[in-house]
Structure formats: C-alpha cells, structure tokens
Write a protein that holds these residues in place. Structure first.
Motif, PDB file in Angstrom:
ATOM      1  N   THR A   1       0.826  -1.230   0.041  1.00 34.55           N
ATOM      2  CA  THR A   1       0.089   0.023   0.034  1.00 34.55           C
ATOM      3  C   THR A   1       0.949   1.264  -0.160  1.00 34.55           C
ATOM      4  O   THR A   1       0.385   2.232  -0.787  1.00 34.55           O
ATOM      5  CB  THR A   1      -0.875  -0.051   1.161  1.00 34.55           C
TER       6      THR A   1
ATOM      7  N   GLU B 117       0.999   4.185  -2.790  1.00 39.60           N
ATOM      8  CA  GLU B 117       0.764   5.813  -2.421  1.00 39.60           C
ATOM      9  C   GLU B 117       1.938   6.647  -2.962  1.00 39.60           C
ATOM     10  O   GLU B 117       1.824   7.592  -3.638  1.00 39.60           O
ATOM     11  CB  GLU B 117       0.774   5.846  -0.999  1.00 39.60           C
TER      12      GLU B 117
ATOM     13  N   PHE C 127      -5.201   6.324  -0.565  1.00 40.48           N
ATOM     14  CA  PHE C 127      -5.825   6.330   0.926  1.00 40.48           C
ATOM     15  C   PHE C 127      -5.440   7.479   1.765  1.00 40.48           C
ATOM     16  O   PHE C 127      -6.335   7.832   2.657  1.00 40.48           O
ATOM     17  CB  PHE C 127      -5.313   5.043   1.379  1.00 40.48           C
TER      18      PHE C 127
ATOM     19  N   HIS D  97      -9.593  13.551   7.507  1.00 38.32           N
ATOM     20  CA  HIS D  97      -9.916  12.361   7.843  1.00 38.32           C
ATOM     21  C   HIS D  97     -10.934  12.636   8.750  1.00 38.32           C
ATOM     22  O   HIS D  97     -10.731  13.121   9.628  1.00 38.32           O
ATOM     23  CB  HIS D  97      -9.141  11.154   7.841  1.00 38.32           C
TER      24      HIS D  97
END
Length: 350
Positions: A39, A43, A50, A56
């Motif tokens: 992941t 990125e 994400f 967030h």
C-alpha cells in the motif's frame, strides 16, 4: 526527530519534524522497526490513494503526513488516563481507526468499518523515530518475540485473517497463489493451523527459492499445469481452499480451476486492473469468492502466539535498512523486485 514525510506521488522526504508528546489515552513509542507495505508503494508511485487530501473524519489528518503502519516499538511515555501500560513495554501496533457506530463495527467487524482509517496512512505513522499511538492499538510482545518480528505482526495478521476465512483445518489441502510477503504469511498461518498439505504457486524463481528455503512446496505456473496437478493430487476433489495473494488475472483463473466444490477462493490481494471472473466455473462448482480485508485484534494475538512458539522465520526474505535509505533501498528496491520485505529502523545506532 527524523521522519519519512509523504507529500504526494514520488515525493517522500526524510524531514526533521517536532518530536511529539503523548495525548490523553495514548502512548509515545520509540519505533523499533517499520515495514514498507505494498500500500505504501501504491501511495508513493501513484497516490495519494488512501492518504486523505482533506481532514479524515476519524483522525482529522491530511496530506502531508508521516508514513508507516506496520511497526513495533517500546513505550517511552504514557498520556493522561492511560492504565495497564508502562514505560519499557514492547508492543506491536494494530493500526486501525474505527468509528464504533456503523453496522460492521457494531457487529464486531471493525476491520470493514465504513470510515476506517489507518495509523500511518490517515495519521502520522511509524516511519519516524517516535510515534504517538492510541492504547487500543497496542498488543504486548512476549520476551521471546523481538521488535523485528513485532513489526511483521501486522502483515502476518492480514494473512492469518485470510487463512481463517478459508475455514480449513488439519488434513485439508490448500493452495496459495503468490509468494510475496502476504503469500509467505499465508503459508506460515496455514501451517500454524495444522495444515501440512499446502502448495505455493509462484512464477518468480527468486520468490520460489525464498519460500522453499523456509520449507514450502512450490509450483511454477509456467512449467506445470497447476489445476491438473491439484486434481490428481486430491483425487479429483480439488483444494479445500485457495488463496489469491497475487492480484493478477492468470492467478485468479488458475485458482478458481483448482478449488473444490463448495469451497472458497479467498482474495487477499489488491487488484489494480478489473478482472474477468469466470462465473461459469463458480456456478458449475458451487464454489465462491471470499474477500478478506485487514484483521482484528484476535488475528494479532494469534500471530503473536505463533511467533512466541517459533512458527515464523525471517531468513532470506526480510531486509533491514536505515531511515536515510528508505527511498533507494526501500521503495525503489521493492518496486524493482530486488527485495521482498523491507523493515526500516528509524533509530539505527541509537
């Protein structure tokens, strides 16, 4: 302190950032090791994916932020209201933020929380000298489990969760597709669950050699008819479970051709391109595809217990580097396929 701060695609910098202090309900960790995950690679090369570009909902964090969600460490300070944890405790971090109120959370399946967040992707993470971590993310490491293994608890729990969803037991036959870190973790998990009849399908000679050195039996899909082999090996019954940790169409098609009637293919891969799923195989076989996402605390505890028993071995597939080398020896090497798993030591020499 030094930290690997992510600013956007191909922009990860080793910056000097303020050393954080623990907040109420959190502890301050001296990071032992932090693993670089697939992941993280997505990125770095194609993100932000994400990593949020606006606050967030659970953490309030956004780009830029310190990466790193696979890590272990030693508590150096505790925040107000913290009980049960002390300076010197060694821990693995389960980096999931969850809302606690959505339907999956209420059912105990917080790994599929509707607002899920990850420490190190939706907040400042462990690719730094220190990290501030909520106590609900902490799992105590026994004396027999070092900080290097402790940093692998997170990815190995991804694999263990998938193995559990396969609903297999001793005496069953399982086939794992892909011998990267999650595929290796699946092999360890299945062995830990008592399975001896496990095959790992991997086209890369280097990866096959690495997992064979750990004791696995491998199949080369370029040189063998894998479905025919599994059919003969199981006397026509097919595998009791197959696991896709490869994430490519040929692996999925072959896996579905290997799985037994009414048995699952557990998908634990990230698919970068749309797949054409041969539904006729599923219908005629009454088999199924089962998704697998992350883990829960039970998976962390199971992996730590197996590690304490000596069930995991890092020989030949894990490399350790310093924080200063994280780009060339970490991200670039993993992207080029010259390394399999990299653990970053942000406090090397201290």
């Amino acid at each position: 302190m030094k930290a690997a701060v992510y600013y956007g695609p191909n922009k990860l910098e080793i910056d000097d950032v303020p050393e954080p202090d623990p907040r109420p309900g959190t502890v301050k960790l001296l990071v032992g090791y932090n693993g670089i995950c697939g992941t993280d690679l997505h990125e770095y090369y194609a993100g932000p994916i994400f990593v949020p570009t606006e606050p967030h909902p659970l953490t309030g964090a956004q780009l830029p932020l310190t990466m790193g969600h696979e890590f272990s460490g030693t508590i150096t300070a505790v925040g107000d209201g913290v009980t049960g944890w002390s300076e010197g405790d060694r821990v693995a971090v389960e980096p999931v933020y969850r809302c606690g109120t959505c339907a999956p959370c209420r059912a105990g399946n917080y790994n599929v929380c509707a607002q899920i967040g990850f420490h190190g992707l939706m907040s400042d993470g462990g690719m730094a000298e220190f990290s501030i971590v909520p106590t609900e993310m902490l799992h105590r490491l026994p004396d027999s489990v070092g900080l290097e293994l402790g940093a692998l608890v997170e990815p190995m729990s991804v694999a263990y969760h998938a193995a559990t969803l396969g609903d297999v037991s001793a005496g069953d036959t399982a086939v794992v597709f892909g011998a990267g870190p999650i595929g290796i973790g699946l092999w360890f998990a299945l062995r830990g669950k008592g399975l001896e009849d496990v095959f790992v399908v991997e086209p890369s000679p280097t990866r096959r050699a690495a997992i064979e050195a750990l004791g696995a039996t491998t199949l080369d899909p370029g040189g063998a008819d894998v479905p025919a082999f599994i059919a003969e090996h199981t006397r026509g019954a097919g595998a009791d479970a197959v696991f896709d940790a490869a994430g490519v169409t040929p692996a999925v098609a072959t896996a579905l051709a290997c799985v037994g009637s009414r048995k699952p293919m557990v998908s634990v891969a990230i698919y970068e391109k749309p797949l054409e799923t041969p539904l006729l195989n599923l219908v005629m076989n009454e088999s199924r595809i089962q998704g697998s996402l992350c883990y829960t605390g039970a998976d962390f505890e199971a992996v730590i217990a197996l590690m304490a028993q000596g069930a995991y071995d890092t020989t030949g597939w894990v490399t350790r580097i310093s924080l200063d080398d994280v780009i060339d020896e970490g991200f670039e090497a993993l992207h080029a396929g010259t390394k399999m798993k990299v653990l970053v030591d942000p406090n090397e020499g201290k």
